[in-house]
Each structure stands twice: as structure tokens, then as C-alpha cells.
Design a protein around this motif. Sequence first.
Motif, PDB file in Angstrom:
ATOM      1  N   UNK A  18       0.465  -1.071  -0.442  1.00 37.24           N
ATOM      2  CA  UNK A  18      -0.294  -0.156  -0.179  1.00 37.24           C
ATOM      3  C   UNK A  18       0.590   1.031  -0.083  1.00 37.24           C
ATOM      4  N   UNK A  19       2.005   1.335   0.975  1.00 36.41           N
ATOM      5  CA  UNK A  19       2.948   1.858   0.673  1.00 36.41           C
ATOM      6  C   UNK A  19       2.955   2.454  -0.819  1.00 36.41           C
ATOM      7  N   UNK A  20       3.945   1.782  -0.904  1.00 34.82           N
ATOM      8  CA  UNK A  20       4.244   1.908  -2.363  1.00 34.82           C
ATOM      9  C   UNK A  20       3.496   2.108  -3.915  1.00 34.82           C
ATOM     10  N   UNK A  21       1.948   2.102  -3.166  1.00 38.91           N
ATOM     11  CA  UNK A  21       1.356   1.965  -4.372  1.00 38.91           C
ATOM     12  C   UNK A  21       1.307   4.032  -3.923  1.00 38.91           C
ATOM     13  N   UNK A  22       1.026   4.161  -3.074  1.00 34.84           N
ATOM     14  CA  UNK A  22       0.625   5.643  -2.792  1.00 34.84           C
ATOM     15  C   UNK A  22       1.496   6.449  -2.707  1.00 34.84           C
ATOM     16  N   UNK A  23       3.055   6.343  -3.481  1.00 33.42           N
ATOM     17  CA  UNK A  23       3.888   6.399  -3.043  1.00 33.42           C
ATOM     18  C   UNK A  23       3.616   7.455  -4.867  1.00 33.42           C
ATOM     19  N   UNK A  24       3.451   5.851  -5.371  1.00 30.94           N
ATOM     20  CA  UNK A  24       4.058   5.610  -6.949  1.00 30.94           C
ATOM     21  C   UNK A  24       3.391   7.012  -7.576  1.00 30.94           C
ATOM     22  N   UNK A  25       1.796   6.902  -6.499  1.00 28.92           N
ATOM     23  CA  UNK A  25       0.696   7.654  -6.957  1.00 28.92           C
ATOM     24  C   UNK A  25       1.461   9.392  -7.178  1.00 28.92           C
ATOM     25  N   UNK A  26       2.025   9.547  -6.583  1.00 25.31           N
ATOM     26  CA  UNK A  26       2.456  10.818  -5.829  1.00 25.31           C
ATOM     27  C   UNK A  26       3.678  11.482  -7.089  1.00 25.31           C
ATOM     28  N   UNK A  65      -1.408  -1.214 -11.666  1.00 26.71           N
ATOM     29  CA  UNK A  65      -2.694  -1.003 -10.275  1.00 26.71           C
ATOM     30  C   UNK A  65      -2.269  -0.134  -9.401  1.00 26.71           C
ATOM     31  N   UNK A  66      -1.094   1.422 -10.059  1.00 28.59           N
ATOM     32  CA  UNK A  66      -1.883   2.623  -8.660  1.00 28.59           C
ATOM     33  C   UNK A  66      -2.667   2.898 -10.153  1.00 28.59           C
ATOM     34  N   UNK A  67      -2.657   2.949 -11.350  1.00 27.62           N
ATOM     35  CA  UNK A  67      -3.670   4.190 -12.175  1.00 27.62           C
ATOM     36  C   UNK A  67      -5.152   3.206 -11.136  1.00 27.62           C
ATOM     37  N   UNK A  68      -4.893   1.727 -11.184  1.00 25.33           N
ATOM     38  CA  UNK A  68      -6.814   0.984 -11.488  1.00 25.33           C
ATOM     39  C   UNK A  68      -6.420   1.860  -9.776  1.00 25.33           C
ATOM     40  N   UNK A  69      -6.006   1.672  -8.513  1.00 31.00           N
ATOM     41  CA  UNK A  69      -5.917   2.183  -7.367  1.00 31.00           C
ATOM     42  C   UNK A  69      -7.230   3.441  -7.297  1.00 31.00           C
ATOM     43  N   UNK A  70      -5.964   4.566  -8.325  1.00 33.10           N
ATOM     44  CA  UNK A  70      -6.682   5.382  -8.680  1.00 33.10           C
ATOM     45  C   UNK A  70      -7.891   5.639  -9.086  1.00 33.10           C
ATOM     46  N   UNK A  71      -8.078   5.006 -10.144  1.00 31.15           N
ATOM     47  CA  UNK A  71      -9.359   5.541 -11.023  1.00 31.15           C
ATOM     48  C   UNK A  71     -10.202   4.824 -10.548  1.00 31.15           C
ATOM     49  N   UNK A  72     -10.611   3.135  -9.832  1.00 28.84           N
ATOM     50  CA  UNK A  72     -11.255   2.145  -9.865  1.00 28.84           C
ATOM     51  C   UNK A  72     -12.463   3.013  -8.643  1.00 28.84           C
ATOM     52  N   UNK A  73     -11.786   2.958  -7.877  1.00 26.71           N
ATOM     53  CA  UNK A  73     -13.312   3.340  -7.143  1.00 26.71           C
ATOM     54  C   UNK A  73     -14.076   5.124  -7.480  1.00 26.71           C
ATOM     55  N   UNK A  74     -12.433   6.109  -7.483  1.00 22.53           N
ATOM     56  CA  UNK A  74     -13.685   7.239  -8.527  1.00 22.53           C
ATOM     57  C   UNK A  74     -14.263   6.497  -9.482  1.00 22.53           C
ATOM     58  N   UNK A  75     -14.338   5.502 -10.026  1.00 19.23           N
ATOM     59  CA  UNK A  75     -15.036   5.552 -11.713  1.00 19.23           C
ATOM     60  C   UNK A  75     -15.974   4.905 -11.290  1.00 19.23           C
ATOM     61  N   UNK A  76     -15.834   3.406  -9.912  1.00 15.99           N
ATOM     62  CA  UNK A  76     -17.481   3.254  -9.976  1.00 15.99           C
ATOM     63  C   UNK A  76     -18.150   4.340  -9.226  1.00 15.99           C
ATOM     64  N   UNK A  77     -17.770   5.518  -8.121  1.00 13.20           N
ATOM     65  CA  UNK A  77     -18.756   6.426  -8.419  1.00 13.20           C
ATOM     66  C   UNK A  77     -19.632   7.396  -9.441  1.00 13.20           C
ATOM     67  N   UNK A  78     -18.862   7.471 -10.041  1.00 11.79           N
ATOM     68  CA  UNK A  78     -18.681   8.309 -11.535  1.00 11.79           C
ATOM     69  C   UNK A  78     -20.011   7.365 -12.081  1.00 11.79           C
ATOM     70  N   UNK A  79     -19.928   5.952 -12.447  1.00 10.40           N
ATOM     71  CA  UNK A  79     -20.616   5.255 -12.774  1.00 10.40           C
ATOM     72  C   UNK A  79     -21.920   4.884 -11.614  1.00 10.40           C
TER      73      UNK A  79
END
Length: 219
Positions: A18-26, A65-79
Motif C-alpha cells: 500500500x505504501x508503494x502504491x501511494x508513493x507511486x501515485x505522487x 496497479x497505481x492507475x487501477x487504485x486511483x481510477x477504480x473507486x473514482x469511476x465506480x462512484x461516477x458510474x
Amino acid sequence: MEATEERSGQQDDRDTRGALLRAATFVFADRGFDAATLREVTRAAGANIAAVNYHFRSKDELLRLTLEQCLGPLNAARLEAIKACEDDARPDLRSVLRAIVRPLVELSLDERGGRAAIRLMLQTKALPRSLTNEIFAEQFDELHRRSRQMLQRVAPHLSEAQIALRYEYIRGAILHIVADLDPNARRMPGLEDIQEHVSNSALIEDIISFFETGISGRD
């Protein structure tokens, strides 16, 4: 004792991942995928290079996986917001625009108070590659199709081609506005005060009003 140590090890693995995914996002949002290094990601995550290889195997897989973590919840809410409009027997233009705008503005805010997910999307769109094209298709194609269909329902005076174009205007404007108002981005001349003090609710309503004029006006 062994079972306790195993659970502790699994938790440590999840925390590191999780720390790696958060860091990769930024890091990817700030530096761009090509310019960013895995060492920068691991330094920001407090991990080592071996942890990236263990959890993700490659830089491309970390980006996916970074993109999927960023976009997945966001797009689920949009849908979900678009689905609520679809289920409404008499939706109006403003409610459809709110479904398009509100989740993207509200849920893209990150733990630093910025919009790293939006900037990461713009980075990957500016330098497309087969991997990110595939991810964007998986994440966005259904959302875009259903959003255009809802706009057509509430703006039947526009042709299918006009709806498609105006939907692109809406998407592009939201991404551009939200990225420019990110307090971690460059200070924009004339927008300095807005960057510091604009609220999500005020921004959402102003964007919706602007788009409403563009959609409802007849040619």
C-alpha cells in the motif's frame, strides 16, 4: 507463535504494498512515469527496490496497479451517479451534469490536499502507451458511453455527434480546471486566491452552471 508471526508478516506485506502504491501515485504524478525512478518511489514509501520487485515485478506493473487504485473507486462512484440518473424517470440536465462533475471533483482530492490522481491521468494521456490505453479503455469506456447517453436524453435537440463533442469539452475542462487548482501545482496567474480558498461545492456548482449553458443553448 508461528501463526502470529505469519499474520504479522502478511500485514507487513500489505502495508509495504500500500505504501508503494501511494508513493507511486505522487511520484508518477509529480515527475511523469518515464522520468520517475523506482528508487524515488521506494524512498518516498520507506521501502527498498527489492520490495518493488517482490510486489509488482516491474515498473509497468506498478503503473498499472497505481492507475487501477486511483481510477477504480473514482469511476465506480461516477458510474453509480450516472446509474441514479438512468433510473430517474424524468432526469434533468443539471442532475446529469452533477453526476458527471461531482464525483470527479470531490473524490480526486488526495491526502496532501491536491489532485495527484488527476495529474497522473493527464501525464499518462499526454504520453500514451499501449498499457495505459488498455487501462483507460477498461476504466472509462462504459462510463463515457453511458454519460453520453444520459446527455442525449436530457438534450435531445443535439445530434449524437454534437453530444459526443460537448461531452469531450466537459471532460477536458474538468480535468484542466481541477489540475490547475491543485495547490501542489504551479501557481496560476490570476488564480492564486482561488487555488487557496475555493471549496469543492462552489467549484462544482460553477462548473455545472457553465456546462449547462453550453449544452442547453440551441444551435
